[in-house]
Motif scaffolding. Structure first.
Motif, short mmCIF file in Angstrom:
data_model
loop_
_atom_site.label_atom_id
_atom_site.label_comp_id
_atom_site.label_asym_id
_atom_site.label_seq_id
_atom_site.Cartn_x
_atom_site.Cartn_y
_atom_site.Cartn_z
N GLN A 74 0.83 -1.20 0.00
CA GLN A 74 0.00 0.00 0.00
C GLN A 74 0.87 1.25 0.00
OE1 GLN A 74 -2.33 -0.49 3.61
NE2 GLN A 74 -4.07 -1.30 2.45
N VAL A 75 0.36 2.31 -0.62
CA VAL A 75 1.00 3.61 -0.51
C VAL A 75 0.81 4.10 0.93
CG1 VAL A 75 0.94 6.01 -1.26
CG2 VAL A 75 0.62 4.18 -2.93
N CYS A 76 1.90 4.49 1.58
CA CYS A 76 1.80 4.92 2.98
C CYS A 76 2.28 6.35 3.20
CB CYS A 76 2.56 3.97 3.89
SG CYS A 76 4.33 3.88 3.57
N ALA A 77 2.98 6.92 2.22
CA ALA A 77 3.46 8.29 2.38
C ALA A 77 3.87 8.85 1.03
CB ALA A 77 4.64 8.35 3.35
N LEU A 134 -0.72 13.79 -4.93
CA LEU A 134 -0.40 12.46 -4.41
C LEU A 134 -1.03 12.19 -3.04
CD1 LEU A 134 3.40 12.23 -5.33
CD2 LEU A 134 1.42 11.43 -6.65
N ARG A 135 -1.47 13.23 -2.37
CA ARG A 135 -2.03 13.04 -1.03
C ARG A 135 -3.20 12.06 -1.00
NH1 ARG A 135 -5.86 14.48 2.50
NH2 ARG A 135 -5.27 14.96 4.67
N PRO A 136 -4.14 12.10 -1.98
CA PRO A 136 -5.25 11.14 -1.93
C PRO A 136 -4.80 9.68 -1.97
CG PRO A 136 -5.77 12.92 -3.44
CD PRO A 136 -4.33 13.09 -3.06
N LEU A 137 -3.67 9.40 -2.61
CA LEU A 137 -3.16 8.03 -2.64
C LEU A 137 -2.76 7.57 -1.24
CD1 LEU A 137 -0.87 8.21 -5.81
CD2 LEU A 137 -3.27 7.53 -5.68
N VAL A 138 -2.21 8.51 -0.46
CA VAL A 138 -1.83 8.20 0.92
C VAL A 138 -3.08 8.02 1.78
CG1 VAL A 138 -0.50 8.97 2.91
CG2 VAL A 138 0.29 9.54 0.60
N ARG A 163 -4.74 4.79 1.08
CA ARG A 163 -3.85 3.63 1.17
C ARG A 163 -3.93 2.84 -0.14
NH1 ARG A 163 -6.84 3.17 6.04
NH2 ARG A 163 -5.82 4.24 7.76
N ALA A 164 -3.69 3.54 -1.21
CA ALA A 164 -3.84 2.97 -2.55
C ALA A 164 -2.96 1.74 -2.72
CB ALA A 164 -3.47 4.01 -3.61
N PRO A 212 0.02 3.96 -12.94
CA PRO A 212 -0.29 2.61 -12.44
C PRO A 212 -0.87 2.62 -11.02
CG PRO A 212 1.85 2.65 -13.49
CD PRO A 212 1.42 4.08 -13.39
N VAL A 213 -0.43 3.58 -10.19
CA VAL A 213 -0.92 3.63 -8.83
C VAL A 213 -2.34 4.21 -8.78
CG1 VAL A 213 -0.52 4.58 -6.53
CG2 VAL A 213 1.40 3.87 -7.93
N MET A 214 -2.63 5.14 -9.66
CA MET A 214 -3.89 5.87 -9.59
C MET A 214 -5.01 5.11 -10.31
SD MET A 214 -2.36 9.67 -10.29
CE MET A 214 -3.69 10.63 -9.59
#
Length: 408
Positions: free
Chosen positions: A368-371, A384-388, A391-392, A405-407
């Motif tokens: 997961q994205v954590c930071a 990028l904050r919404p991904l954190v 917990r993308a 790829p993450v979004m």
């Protein structure tokens, strides 16, 4: 059902305590409200102490959180220069130094944390910590004499003070047990960038070692001895080795303390008692592990959450959740971080280049994205904050070059 409070006492007059008091008034509490602070200064902001106040860009008064008129409008009983020494939860009274007692219906603990000191240096001239306004003013006076400065610790305080001191013309040595400044907090990629920046500015970095002893002559610091046996001369030593939550006054009370005041997920610490800010420890919703965060934004957010939950009562209180945010100013770099990057599995660049001191990147932990971190990239980091927050999921393929790829 618990009756509405008529008297609320907040112990701690910094960001968390003031935010609690303000939001209590904003949410309609019109009873007696007491704000107790150990320092004599009116509530002030702490992040500028190691930046604008230390450099002289700001006068001390500019760091005040509110004007005297704004404080007066809150209709507070403001008790500054009073240290809490005990809690009588049975009688619902806070005990102050001098034996004064302040009664409460509900209590908020916002006593923050204090700088950790180096053993044996309490009465040594020239040895400083940096946590209070008085600390910053005294240290700036030392810097104006352009001393040989030695900094113990490569965290936020040490790295920021090193940058300020070099820009003022001091000779600076920074000693850290890690391979680079702030590596524990932000990882080796960012640590290497910071090490390069500090060396380029003329800071002597002593990495991977500890200070074993502070050397003195006639109760004045003269240098330090490292664990590898070397000695380094210094006229001034700044100790930046972390902070200790102020919980000693709660001994012999029902409030549980460990690494801070141990709250539940709603920041409730006991019958009629809540906690907020640097002193508060609560279970992280994502991991279930107890955490304590020493960030300015967290203090303000928890002040609002405690005010809401305190007035709502335990049955209507909501768990506190946050995306931690912290920033650091060093030389020409504005470093901003969303989330908690400690103990991550990896860091992947999104755009930019650390060598150019302008980039964004994502940290990931357990898929997961954590930071997220940005250096001189405020707008790009914001996306990028919404991904954190969400917990993308972290992509299976390594080497992320763009956020696509993450979004997805």
């Amino acid at each position: 059902m618990t009756s509405p409070p008529t008297r609320i006492v907040v112990v701690g007059a910094s960001a968390a305590g003031l935010a609690t008091a303000e939001n209590l008034r904003r949410l309609g509490f019109d009873g007696r409200l007491t704000l107790i602070g150990e320092e004599t200064e009116q509530p002030y902001d702490r992040p500028p102490l190691s930046k604008q106040v230390l450099s002289g860009a700001w006068k001390a008064e500019r760091a005040s959180l509110r004007t005297p008129e704004a404080l007066a409008a809150l209709d507070l009983e403001l008790r500054l220069g009073h240290r809490a020494t005990g809690l009588d939860a049975h009688r619902r009274e806070v005990v102050l130094a001098g034996a004064d007692r302040i009664g409460y219906d509900k209590l908020v603990v916002a006593t923050g944390a204090r700088a950790r000191t180096f053993p044996g240096t309490e009465n040594v001239e020239g040895v400083h910590t940096l946590r209070t306004m008085n600390d910053a003013v005294r240290l700036r006076e030392e810097f104006l004499g352009l001393p040989r400065l030695l900094i113990v610790g490569g965290g936020f305080i040490g790295a920021e003070a090193a940058a300020v001191a070099r820009e003022m013309g001091c000779e600076v040595t920074l000693v850290t047990d890690t391979a680079a400044p702030m590596e524990n907090a932000l990882g080796p990629v960012v640590g290497t960038m910071l090490a390069d920046a500090h060396r380029a500015a003329g800071v002597q970095l002593e990495t991977g070692t500890h200070v074993a002893e502070v050397l003195t002559q006639k109760r004045r610091v003269t240098g330090v001895r490292l664990t590898d046996g070397r000695t380094l001369e210094a006229d001034v030593v700044l100790v930046g080795i972390g902070a200790i939550p102020n919980t000693e006054w709660l001994q012999n009370s029902p409030v549980r303390t460990g690494n801070g005041v141990e709250c539940d997920g709603t920041l409730r610490a006991g019958e009629r008692i809540w906690a907020a800010g640097d002193v508060a420890s609560w279970p992280d919703e994502a991991t279930g592990q107890r955490i304590r965060i020493e960030h300015r934004t967290n203090a303000g957010e928890q002040g609002l959450a405690v005010a809401r939950n305190l007035l709502a009562g335990p049955s209507e209180a909501k768990p506190f959740t946050t995306v931690p945010y912290v920033w650091s100013d060093q030389y020409d770099m504005k470093i901003q971080v969303h989330g908690r990057p400690a103990g991550v599995d990896g860091l992947e660049l999104v755009e930019g280049d650390p060598a150019e001191r302008r980039f964004t990147a994502l940290y990931h932990r357990e898929g997961q994205v954590c930071a997220a971190i940005g250096v001189n990239s405020m707008r790009a980091l914001r996306s990028l904050r919404p991904l954190v927050a969400d917990r993308a999921p972290w992509p299976k393929t390594p080497g992320l070059a763009v956020p696509g790829p993450v979004m997805s």
